[in-house]
Design an enzyme around this catalytic site. Structure first.
Site, PDB file in Angstrom:
ATOM      1  N   LYS A 114      13.610  -7.197   2.449  1.00 55.96           N
ATOM      2  CA  LYS A 114      14.264  -6.889   1.652  1.00 55.96           C
ATOM      3  C   LYS A 114      12.441  -6.566   0.590  1.00 55.96           C
ATOM      4  CE  LYS A 114      16.140 -10.642  -0.101  1.00 55.96           C
ATOM      5  NZ  LYS A 114      15.191 -11.427   1.087  1.00 55.96           N
ATOM      6  N   ARG A 158      21.500 -13.336  -6.881  1.00 56.12           N
ATOM      7  CA  ARG A 158      21.527 -14.262  -5.715  1.00 56.12           C
ATOM      8  C   ARG A 158      22.796 -15.126  -5.971  1.00 56.12           C
ATOM      9  NH1 ARG A 158      16.281 -14.646  -4.001  1.00 56.12           N
ATOM     10  NH2 ARG A 158      15.443 -15.647  -3.083  1.00 56.12           N
ATOM     11  N   ARG A 191       4.443 -14.331   7.890  1.00 57.61           N
ATOM     12  CA  ARG A 191       3.864 -13.185   6.343  1.00 57.61           C
ATOM     13  C   ARG A 191       2.472 -13.684   5.663  1.00 57.61           C
ATOM     14  NH1 ARG A 191       8.428 -12.717   2.294  1.00 57.61           N
ATOM     15  NH2 ARG A 191       8.450 -15.309   1.984  1.00 57.61           N
ATOM     16  N   ARG A 242       2.580 -17.991   1.217  1.00 55.78           N
ATOM     17  CA  ARG A 242       3.496 -18.774   0.249  1.00 55.78           C
ATOM     18  C   ARG A 242       3.367 -19.644   0.599  1.00 55.78           C
ATOM     19  NH1 ARG A 242       8.019 -14.152  -1.086  1.00 55.78           N
ATOM     20  NH2 ARG A 242       9.189 -15.922  -1.239  1.00 55.78           N
ATOM     21  N   ARG A 264      15.876 -23.201   2.395  1.00 56.33           N
ATOM     22  CA  ARG A 264      16.053 -21.635   1.358  1.00 56.33           C
ATOM     23  C   ARG A 264      16.767 -21.396   2.477  1.00 56.33           C
ATOM     24  NH1 ARG A 264      10.663 -18.685   2.104  1.00 56.33           N
ATOM     25  NH2 ARG A 264      11.851 -16.922   1.070  1.00 56.33           N
TER      26      ARG A 264
HETATM   27  P1  AP5 Z   1       9.388  -9.566   3.684  1.00 56.34           P
HETATM   28  O1  AP5 Z   1      10.102  -8.165   3.728  1.00 56.34           O
HETATM   29  O2  AP5 Z   1       8.632 -10.371   2.122  1.00 56.34           O
HETATM   30  O3  AP5 Z   1      11.216 -10.505   2.833  1.00 56.34           O
HETATM   31  P2  AP5 Z   1      11.976 -10.748   2.394  1.00 56.34           P
HETATM   32  O4  AP5 Z   1      13.577 -10.409   2.146  1.00 56.34           O
HETATM   33  O5  AP5 Z   1      11.148  -9.882   0.967  1.00 56.34           O
HETATM   34  O6  AP5 Z   1      11.943 -12.467   2.017  1.00 56.34           O
HETATM   35  P3  AP5 Z   1      11.640 -13.033   0.484  1.00 56.34           P
HETATM   36  O7  AP5 Z   1      11.127 -14.531   1.750  1.00 56.34           O
HETATM   37  O8  AP5 Z   1      10.795 -12.473  -0.143  1.00 56.34           O
HETATM   38  O9  AP5 Z   1      12.982 -13.280   0.789  1.00 56.34           O
HETATM   39  P4  AP5 Z   1      13.017 -14.468  -0.274  1.00 56.34           P
HETATM   40  O10 AP5 Z   1      14.867 -13.507  -1.082  1.00 56.34           O
HETATM   41  O11 AP5 Z   1      13.160 -15.665  -0.089  1.00 56.34           O
HETATM   42  O12 AP5 Z   1      12.010 -14.606  -1.613  1.00 56.34           O
HETATM   43  P5  AP5 Z   1      12.097 -14.288  -2.800  1.00 56.34           P
HETATM   44  O13 AP5 Z   1      10.501 -13.978  -3.602  1.00 56.34           O
HETATM   45  O14 AP5 Z   1      13.165 -13.295  -3.673  1.00 56.34           O
HETATM   46  O15 AP5 Z   1       9.414  -9.633   5.096  1.00 56.34           O
HETATM   47  C1  AP5 Z   1       8.762 -11.315   5.681  1.00 56.34           C
HETATM   48  C2  AP5 Z   1       7.976 -10.551   6.594  1.00 56.34           C
HETATM   49  O16 AP5 Z   1       8.898 -10.041   7.402  1.00 56.34           O
HETATM   50  C3  AP5 Z   1       6.802  -9.541   6.357  1.00 56.34           C
HETATM   51  O17 AP5 Z   1       5.779 -10.872   7.248  1.00 56.34           O
HETATM   52  C4  AP5 Z   1       7.287  -8.208   6.687  1.00 56.34           C
HETATM   53  O18 AP5 Z   1       5.648  -7.785   7.406  1.00 56.34           O
HETATM   54  C5  AP5 Z   1       8.335  -8.284   8.270  1.00 56.34           C
HETATM   55  N1  AP5 Z   1       8.494  -8.032   8.132  1.00 56.34           N
HETATM   56  C6  AP5 Z   1       9.087  -6.206   7.543  1.00 56.34           C
HETATM   57  N2  AP5 Z   1      10.229  -6.495   7.911  1.00 56.34           N
HETATM   58  C7  AP5 Z   1       9.757  -6.355   9.476  1.00 56.34           C
HETATM   59  C8  AP5 Z   1      10.567  -5.525  10.823  1.00 56.34           C
HETATM   60  N3  AP5 Z   1      11.456  -4.783  10.910  1.00 56.34           N
HETATM   61  N4  AP5 Z   1       9.807  -5.989  11.706  1.00 56.34           N
HETATM   62  C9  AP5 Z   1       8.983  -6.231  11.989  1.00 56.34           C
HETATM   63  N5  AP5 Z   1       8.634  -8.016  10.726  1.00 56.34           N
HETATM   64  C10 AP5 Z   1       8.965  -7.242   9.417  1.00 56.34           C
HETATM   65  O19 AP5 Z   1      11.833 -15.250  -3.935  1.00 56.34           O
HETATM   66  C11 AP5 Z   1      11.602 -16.843  -3.930  1.00 56.34           C
HETATM   67  C12 AP5 Z   1      12.284 -17.987  -4.868  1.00 56.34           C
HETATM   68  O20 AP5 Z   1      11.805 -17.283  -6.112  1.00 56.34           O
HETATM   69  C13 AP5 Z   1      13.271 -17.987  -4.606  1.00 56.34           C
HETATM   70  O21 AP5 Z   1      13.599 -18.792  -3.490  1.00 56.34           O
HETATM   71  C14 AP5 Z   1      13.841 -18.411  -5.426  1.00 56.34           C
HETATM   72  O22 AP5 Z   1      13.415 -19.959  -6.102  1.00 56.34           O
HETATM   73  C15 AP5 Z   1      12.924 -17.954  -6.943  1.00 56.34           C
HETATM   74  N6  AP5 Z   1      14.410 -16.839  -7.054  1.00 56.34           N
HETATM   75  C16 AP5 Z   1      13.833 -15.464  -7.253  1.00 56.34           C
HETATM   76  N7  AP5 Z   1      15.702 -14.351  -7.191  1.00 56.34           N
HETATM   77  C17 AP5 Z   1      16.141 -15.761  -7.955  1.00 56.34           C
HETATM   78  C18 AP5 Z   1      17.301 -15.794  -8.484  1.00 56.34           C
HETATM   79  N8  AP5 Z   1      17.764 -14.085  -8.672  1.00 56.34           N
HETATM   80  N9  AP5 Z   1      18.039 -16.617  -9.118  1.00 56.34           N
HETATM   81  C19 AP5 Z   1      16.972 -17.923  -8.917  1.00 56.34           C
HETATM   82  N10 AP5 Z   1      15.501 -17.836  -8.502  1.00 56.34           N
HETATM   83  C20 AP5 Z   1      14.787 -16.391  -8.383  1.00 56.34           C
END
Ligand code: AP5
Ligand code: ZN
Length: 217
Positions: A13, A88, A127, A160, A171
């Site tokens: 994402k 979420r 990552r 991270r 997660r």
């Molecule tokens: P990446 O693009 O970083 O993946 P992502 O989907 O953004 O993954 P996240 O782990 O950031 O999502 P998340 O939803 O768990 O975390 P968030 O920060 O929102 O890609 C991942 C890896 O793959 C990278 O190394 C990239 O290079 C590689 N990659 C990408 N595309 C590729 C491809 N096509 N081929 C190969 N490799 C590829 O949330 C973190 C925390 O914040 C949550 O756990 C929660 O505690 C809190 N939080 C955030 N939002 C909320 C909410 N709305 N409500 C409550 N708590 C929240």
């Protein structure tokens, strides 16, 4: 365009959000990035969010909703936005409806990035994120030229805290229980478009942009 990205942790994402937001000239609003910025800035919000994030749990809705509501009121988001990581759960989705109703607007589309479990585990375990500019790399799939150093800005890369194996497992459970129901929720409203998010970053960007173009005004 008022766009929401959904998909499991590690689906890509954040990676795709950069390209999609630039293509459609809309601001990218990532709740995870905003929380992480608050954690590293040592703010009250950061202190509160950190314990949930480190455990792989969701930050409480009232905290997250208030933060998003404030962000959506900023000028740059009035004409459109890309939300990465919000909503979420279904309660947050209803809350987003109310926020948009304040400006008599509504969502254009929700894009679901579809990836299997094994691939998200591979993506998360490799990552690395830039401390300085926030760009996301991968030790195998998207390697910077120098080890541990960002090609874009020369910043230091880090892993991270929530990308360690146990937290990743949790997660993914939280995603299945709380976030996956949004796919049905937006599907029933005919607001959902899903794409296959396997393949190279460029392939996925191309699929995303062609799926979203019909919704751009
Ligand atoms: P990446 O693009 O970083 O993946 P992502 O989907 O953004 O993954 P996240 O782990 O950031 O999502 P998340 O939803 O768990 O975390 P968030 O920060 O929102 O890609 C991942 C890896 O793959 C990278 O190394 C990239 O290079 C590689 N990659 C990408 N595309 C590729 C491809 N096509 N081929 C190969 N490799 C590829 O949330 C973190 C925390 O914040 C949550 O756990 C929660 O505690 C809190 N939080 C955030 N939002 C909320 C909410 N709305 N409500 C409550 N708590 C929240
Ligand atoms: Zn950088």
């Amino acid at each position: 365009m008022r766009l929401v990205l959904v998909g499991p942790p590690g689906a890509g994402k954040g990676t795709q959000a950069e390209f999609i937001a630039a293509h459609f000239a809309i601001p990218k609003i990532s709740t995870g990035d905003i929380f992480r910025a608050n954690v590293s800035g040592g703010t009250e919000l950061g202190r509160l969010a950190k314990k949930y994030m480190d455990a792989g749990d969701l930050v409480p809705d009232e905290v997250t909703n208030a933060m998003v509501n404030d962000r959506l009121k900023q000028d740059d988001a009035l004409a459109g936005f890309l939300l990465d990581g919000f909503p979420r759960n279904v309660a947050q989705a209803y809350e987003l409806d109310s926020m948009l109703a304040q400006t008599e607007s509504s969502l254009s589309v929700v894009l679901d990035l579809d990836v299997d479990h094994d691939e998200v585990v591979r993506r998360l375990s490799g990552r690395r994120t830039c401390k300085n500019c926030g760009h996301v790399w991968h030790v195998e799939y998207d390697k910077p030229k120098g080890e541990g150093v960002c090609d874009k800005c020369g910043g230091e890369l880090y892993q991270r805290d929530d990308d360690h194996a146990d937290t990743v497992r949790h997660r993914l459970e939280v995603y299945a229980a709380q976030t996956a129901p949004l796919i049905e929720f937006y599907g029933e409203r005919s607001q959902l478009v899903a794409i296959n998010a396997l393949g190279t970053v460029e392939d996925v960007t191309e699929r995303a942009i062609s799926a979203l173009t019909p919704f751009a005004d």
